[in-house]
Scaffold this active site. Structure first.
Site, short mmCIF file in Angstrom:
data_model
loop_
_atom_site.label_atom_id
_atom_site.label_comp_id
_atom_site.label_asym_id
_atom_site.label_seq_id
_atom_site.Cartn_x
_atom_site.Cartn_y
_atom_site.Cartn_z
N SER A 189 -4.20 -7.90 -4.43
CA SER A 189 -4.88 -8.31 -3.21
C SER A 189 -3.87 -8.46 -2.07
CB SER A 189 -5.69 -9.58 -3.46
OG SER A 189 -6.62 -9.81 -2.42
N GLU A 316 -15.32 -4.55 -6.24
CA GLU A 316 -14.40 -5.55 -5.70
C GLU A 316 -15.12 -6.76 -5.08
OE1 GLU A 316 -11.11 -5.66 -5.73
OE2 GLU A 316 -10.35 -3.62 -6.01
N HIS A 412 -13.18 -8.13 -8.07
CA HIS A 412 -11.85 -8.50 -7.59
C HIS A 412 -11.23 -9.54 -8.52
CE1 HIS A 412 -8.96 -8.26 -4.34
NE2 HIS A 412 -8.96 -9.56 -4.13
#
Length: 504
Positions: A189, A316, A412
């Site tokens: 990320s 995600e 995610h």
């Protein structure tokens, strides 16, 4: 022996509770505390010490308001935040490959003490694992105006901290059995985009040989945008938007002020892009450390000498919806407004709808936004690197069944416990769907093995992208027996629409 000699002094670690053959050295300072006279400055070396320093507990986390499950919270007054942690085989042969990890968290939360990032399992497979803390939020990425008194308060202080940590690794990691010439820099990320930035800057050249990016986020601020954010945060803190005014505000004051700015965007549907996921900090294209967005820099050939492994998840943004950090988009009108706010052509959202004919609007939005922020940006980074002559590997995480805990998305952060081999951590079961089953452990073994092989030899086990950035195998991570699904169904839509580069 659990005592190691660094250039600043001797340190003592402890045996890992998970594997007594691994030594964990925790909370080791790589730079001086960035407060007092050093606040908003570039990092300085840590002061040497006499005797043996006990490094058996994680160091303080950077100023932040988040409280993550299984992780320590920030305590106002904690200053010695620029620390790192090392996991190494107790009887390693020396010269081992090194994995340096940068955590994610939208540049405002997270730490190296998160249970996701325990390095025991990877160290047991032959790596020396390093995780680090760096400055976050305004302390790490806020723009501090010059005051004419000669004080230098650079942008991107969080990135400078990461470079300082890499310099520490170069100078000291041999004492722990690692090779300074075999360093792989990895992150997820905002941590992945930090890695991308360090590949784009000459300041970090030669400090790492390989890089791993999981779910890089599409966010790099212009200098003007960073200055406007400073004005908003200073106003919320009740101080002038000057160096003196910002220094007068405590770290806690600036954390609270930043949260209030974020909340105003979240509550205002007319506030444009920041309404949907109001991250207000990120790397700044300051023309000094970072010339431009990493994708632009990579397209021009920056970082091509670094071998690269990229991964993103296939769903995600579902995580951000699940934790309530994004604005819900549930009507066709809201979806059209979202597309207009980001400058996306109408046919792009229509294309997602055509490929998801039975899905609710919210799912269409989450698919579109997740690709805009993470998946498409990550894929384009990989392709730009390959086209510039880099050796590049691309993969996607598409595991959706959650062991014994029900069905979860390939969202995610879900891939990281698998790659680190930390599926047993109860605090991570929300991400992974509950206690792991045999198929989950087998997938984790394969993913961790790919990291280890890449860090050791530059080959994770599948074919690299071709020089065109296309035409080669892309590894898809699923558990054995999972249904195969198309993981690039929307990529052709982006080729026609183009990818806007976003600012935090």
């Amino acid at each position: 022996m659990d005592v190691f000699t660094t250039k600043a002094g001797q340190v003592r670690g402890r045996r890992s509770g998970r594997n007594p053959g691994i030594i964990a050295v925790l909370g080791l300072p790589y730079a001086a505390p960035p407060f007092g006279a050093d606040r908003f400055r570039a990092p300085r070396p840590a002061q040497p010490w006499d005797g043996v320093r006990e490094c058996t507990a994680f160091g303080p986390v950077a100023p932040q308001s988040a409280e993550l499950p299984g992780s320590p919270a920030w305590s106002p007054g904690d200053e010695d935040i620029l620390t790192l942690n090392i996991w190494a085989p107790a009887d390693g042969p020396g010269g081992l490959p090194v994995l340096v990890w940068i955590h994610g968290g939208a540049y405002v939360f997270g730490s190296s003490a998160q249970p996701d990032f325990d390095g025991t399992a990877l160290a047991a497979r032959g790596l020396v694992v390093v995780t680090l803390n760096h400055r976050l939020g305004f302390e790490g990425f806020g723009h501090v105006p010059a005051d004419g008194e000669g004080a230098v308060c650079p942008d991107n202080r969080g990135l400078l901290d990461q470079i300082a940590a890499l310099g520490w690794v170069r100078d000291n990691i041999a004492a722990f059995g690692g090779s300074p010439g075999r360093v792989t820099l990895a992150g997820q990320s905002s941590g992945a985009t930090s890695v991308a930035c360090l590949m784009a800057t000459t300041r970090a050249r030669g400090l790492f040989r390989r890089a791993i990016l999981h779910s890089a986020v599409n966010a790099c601020a212009t200098a003007d945008r960073a200055a406007r954010t400073t004005a908003e945060v200073a106003a919320a803190a009740g101080v002038p938007a000057t160096r003196a005014g910002l220094l007068a505000a405590s770290p806690q004051t600036l954390v609270s002020a930043s949260d209030r700015v974020v909340d105003r965007y979240r509550q205002d549907p007319g506030s444009g892009q920041r309404h949907y996921d109001p991250a207000i900090y990120g790397p700044v294209a300051d023309g000094d450390l970072l010339p431009c967005d990493p994708l632009e820099a990579w397209t021009a050939g920056a970082g091509a000498e670094v071998e690269l492994l990229v991964c993103h998840t296939t769903e995600e943004f579902w995580l951000l919806d699940a934790v309530g950090s994004s604005a819900p988009v549930t009507t066709e009108r809201q979806l059209a407004t979202f597309a207009a706010d980001f400058g996306l052509p109408p046919h792009l959202a229509d294309g997602y709808r055509d490929r998801m004919p039975d899905a609710p609007v919210l799912d269409v939005h989450l698919a579109l936004y997740g690709d805009l922020l993470f998946a498409e940006y990550s894929s384009r980074l990989a392709e730009a690197h390959a086209r510039s002559g880099g050796r590049t590997f691309l993969s996607r995480f598409d595991r959706r069944c959650g062991g014994h805990g029900g069905r979860v998305r390939a969202w995610h952060c879900a891939d990281i416990p698998f790659a680190f081999g930390n599926l047993h951590e109860e605090s991570l079961h929300f991400l992974t769907g509950g206690p792991p089953g045999p198929a989950d452990h087998e997938l984790s073994h394969r993913m961790a093995g790919a990291w280890v092989a890449f860090a050791a030899h530059g080959d994770p086990g599948w074919a690299p992208l071709g020089g065109s950035g296309e035409g080669s195998a892309v590894r898809v991570w699923r558990t054995a027996g999972e249904e195969a699904r198309q993981t690039d169904a929307f990529r052709g839509l982006w080729e026609a629409a183009g990818l806007p580069l976003l600012e935090p």
